[in-house]
Design an enzyme around this catalytic site. Structure first.
Site, PDB file in Angstrom:
ATOM      1  N   ALA A   1     -20.951  84.346  51.913  1.00  0.00           N
ATOM      2  CA  ALA A   1     -21.940  83.832  50.971  1.00  0.00           C
ATOM      3  C   ALA A   1     -23.274  84.492  51.282  1.00  0.00           C
ATOM      4  CB  ALA A   1     -22.049  82.318  51.100  1.00  0.00           C
ATOM      5  N   CYS A   2     -23.653  85.478  50.513  1.00  0.00           N
ATOM      6  CA  CYS A   2     -24.745  86.376  50.876  1.00  0.00           C
ATOM      7  C   CYS A   2     -25.888  86.325  49.871  1.00  0.00           C
ATOM      8  CB  CYS A   2     -24.220  87.806  50.978  1.00  0.00           C
ATOM      9  SG  CYS A   2     -22.765  87.960  52.053  1.00  0.00           S
ATOM     10  N   THR A   3     -26.975  87.031  50.180  1.00  0.00           N
ATOM     11  CA  THR A   3     -28.096  87.217  49.271  1.00  0.00           C
ATOM     12  C   THR A   3     -28.420  88.706  49.220  1.00  0.00           C
ATOM     13  OG1 THR A   3     -28.989  85.069  49.942  1.00  0.00           O
ATOM     14  CG2 THR A   3     -30.440  86.538  48.691  1.00  0.00           C
TER      15      THR A   3
END
Length: 471
Positions: A2-4
Site C-alpha cells: 500500500a504505497c504513495t
C-alpha cells in the site's frame, strides 16, 4: 503493498529533471530490504516468482540496473521495487490499485500471473526508454496475465509514463504532460484516455471494445479509466483520497476536500518543484493539520497517513537534463520510516551502491543503513514532541541531511565533469560509498543526541543534593 506515488514532469521541476517517486509500504513493519546494483549480463535467464510461481524467460542481454529487493526473497518474493538502468531509464513498481467488482467479474486477476515481486526484474534490464517499458510490460501482461492490481511508473530524461493494470489483462497508460505533476494513492487514478492520441496514451488491445461490449462506461461521453475500472467507496475516503488531497495542496494545486472522488490525476503545481518537495510529501503525516497522527486532536486517527512505520523503503528517481547524461541519473534512497530519515543520493552510472546498503540482514545491526534508520525512528517516536527539535529544528537532523545531500551531489558532479567512460563509472562507484558514509555518520551523530536527550525524560528520576530531597 500500500504505497504513495509522486511524479513530476521536466517542465514542472526547477532544474528540468524528470522525477518519479514512491513509498514502498510493506504489510508489516521490519521486512528487511537492501539496495543493490545488478551487473549487466549476456546469458539465458528465467525469472521465477516465489509469490505466484510463474516462470518467465528473459532476453539474453540485460542492462546494469539498481534494485531494492527483500533480503529473504524466497519467503517474501523478490520485489525489486525501484531502480535506474544503464540507459538512464527509471522504473518504480508498484502502486497497488484495485479494480471494481464489475470489471473483476469479467476479467479476474490471474493466480499464477505477473505480480509486483516480478515486475522490475522482468522489465527494467531490457528497456531503453520509458515508452518501451510500457510496451514490454503490456506484451507480458497479455501473455501471462496480472496477479494483482498495480500501477507502474517509467521515466527517462524526457518522458514519464504511468501505467495501470487493475484486472487480469486490461491496462492503460498515460504520458504525464511535461508541465504537470501527479500524486497517487492506491486507487485507479488515470482519467480520460484519448484513443486518437497514441503519443500520449497507450492501452491493451481491445480495451475500448471490451468496455463497450459489457456496458461498463458510466459516463455519457468520454473514456474515464478511473470511472470505468476504479473504486470510490468509504475505504478510499479514509485510506486513499486524503493522501492525494494533502500532496496536491502542498504542491500548490487547490484540492478542496480530503474525501473527494473528483481529485485531478495530473495538475499544474504552483511553483517549480525540487526533489525536496517530493521528499516532503513522501515523509509527511498531514503535517500542520488536524489529521496529524503525531498531533493531539480528535481527528488525528481519521485518515491513513503518507509516512508509515511499515514503509520498507522510499525512493526518488531523478533523471537530470542540466548535466551530461553519464552522471545525470540519481536515485535518492530512504530506508524509512520517511518521517524521521533523509534521502541519500546514489548515482546510477556505478558498479555498486554502498556496503551499508547492500549488506542488510534479518538480524539487527546498527552499522547497516536499514537498521540505523529504524533506530532513529524508534528513539524519537515515544517522546516526539520533546525530541522533534533534534529532527526538524533549525539545526536538526533532516535540514542538516538535506544540506549535506545537496553538497555531496554538487561536489560529485564537479569531479565527474572531468572524467569519462570507465574512469567516471569507477569514480561514481567510490562516490556512492563515500557519500553514503557521510550521511550515515550524520545519522549516528543524531542517534547519539537522541539517546542522551531521551534519558533526561525518564520517569526513573529524582532530584537530590547533600542537604535535602527535591521534587
Amino acid at each position: 503493498m500500500a504505497c504513495t506515488t509522486v511524479i513530476v514532469g521536466k517542465k514542472a521541476t526547477i532544474n528540468g529533471s524528470t522525477l518519479i517517486a514512491r513509498n514502498c509500504d510493506a504489510e508489516v513493519c521490519n521486512v528487511p530490504v537492501k539496495f543493490i546494483m545488478v551487473p549487466a549480463k549476456s546469458e539465458k535467464q528465467t525469472f521465477h516468482s516465489y509469490v505466484s510461481g510463474v516462470d518467465i524467460p528473459l532476453p539474453t542481454d540485460a542492462l546494469r540496473y539498481q534494485m531494492a529487493p527483500f533480503v529473504n526473497y524466497k519467503k517474501h518474493g523478490q520485489f525489486g521495487e525501484c531502480g535506474i538502468n544503464s540507459a538512464n531509464v527509471a522504473m518504480s513498481a508498484t502502486e497497488s490499485i484495485y479494480g471494481n467488482p464489475q470489471v473483476l467479474a469479467l476479467d479476474p486477476l490471474v493466480d499464477d500471473g505477473i505480480g509486483e515481486d516480478a515486475l522490475l526484474s522482468i522489465v527494467l534490464p531490457f528497456i531503453h526508454s520509458a515508452r518501451e517499458g510500457v510496451e514490454r510490460l503490456g506484451k507480458l501482461i497479455a501473455q501471462y496475465g496480472s496477479h494483482e492490481g498495480n500501477g507502474i511508473i517509467f521515466s527517462d530524461k524526457d518522458e514519464i509514463w504511468y501505467m495501470e493494470i487493475p484486472t487480469g489483462h486490461w491496462w492503460a497508460a498515460t504520458r504525464l504532460p511535461d508541465n504537470k505533476a501527479a500524486v497517487i494513492a492506491n486507487q485507479v487514478s488515470e482519467q480520460e484516455i484519448d484513443f486518437d492520441d497514441p503519443s500520449h496514451f497507450m492501452w491493451a488491445d481491445g480495451l475500448r471494445e471490451f468496455v463497450n461490449k459489457y456496458d461498463l462506461n458510466p459516463d455519457v461521453s468520454g473514456f474515464n479509466f478511473r470511472h470505468i475500472f476504479g473504486t470510490h467507496n468509504a475505504r478510499d475516503h479514509c485510506y486513499n483520497t486524503p493522501r492525494v488531497w494533502f500532496g496536491q495542496n502542498y504542491l500548490g494545486h487547490h484540492a478542496a476536500s480530503p474525501t473527494s472522488d473528483a481529485l485531478d490525476f495530473a495538475f499544474t503545481p504552483g511553483r517549480k518543484l525540487k526533489h525536496e518537495d517530493v521528499a516532503y510529501i513522501l515523509s509527511s503525516h498531514y503535517n500542520e493539520t488536524i489529521y496529524d497522527p503525531l498531533g493531539d486532536t480528535p481527528e488525528k486517527t481519521k485518515f491513513r497517513p503518507i509516512s508509515m512505520a511499515r514503509c520498507a523503503e522510499s525512493h526518488i528517481l531523478e533523471i537530470r537534463n542540466n548535466v551530461p547524461k553519464d552522471y545525470a541519473a540519481i536515485t535518492w534512497f530512504n530506508f524509512a520510516p520517511t518521517a524521521f530519515n533523509p534521502y541519500v543520493p546514489f548515482y546510477a552510472n556505478a558498479n555498486g551502491t554502498a556496503l551499508a546498503y547492500t549488506g542488510t540482514t534479518d538480524k539487527y545491526d546498527i552499522n547497516q543503513a536499514y537498521w540505523q534508520t529504524r533506530t532513529v525512528a524508534a528513539l524519537i517516536q515515544p517522546d516526539y514532541d520533546e525530541l522533534k527539535s533534534l529532527l526538524i529544528g533549525l539545526d536538526g537532523y533532516l535540514p542538516a541531511a538535506d544540506q549535506l545531500g545537496n553538497e555531496l551531489v554538487h561536489k560529485t558532479d564537479d569531479q565527474a565533469s572531468k572524467l569519462t567512460d570507465q574512469k567516471l563509472t569507477h569514480y561514481l562507484t567510490e562516490a556512492n560509498e563515500k557519500n553514503a558514509a557521510a550521511m550515515l555518520a550524520l545519522s549516528m551523530d543524531t542517534i547519539g543526541k537522541l539517546v542522551k536527550t531521551e534519558l533526561t525524560h525518564s520517569r526513573l528520576s529524582f532530584s537530590i543534593n547533600t542537604d535535602r530531597l527535591q521534587n
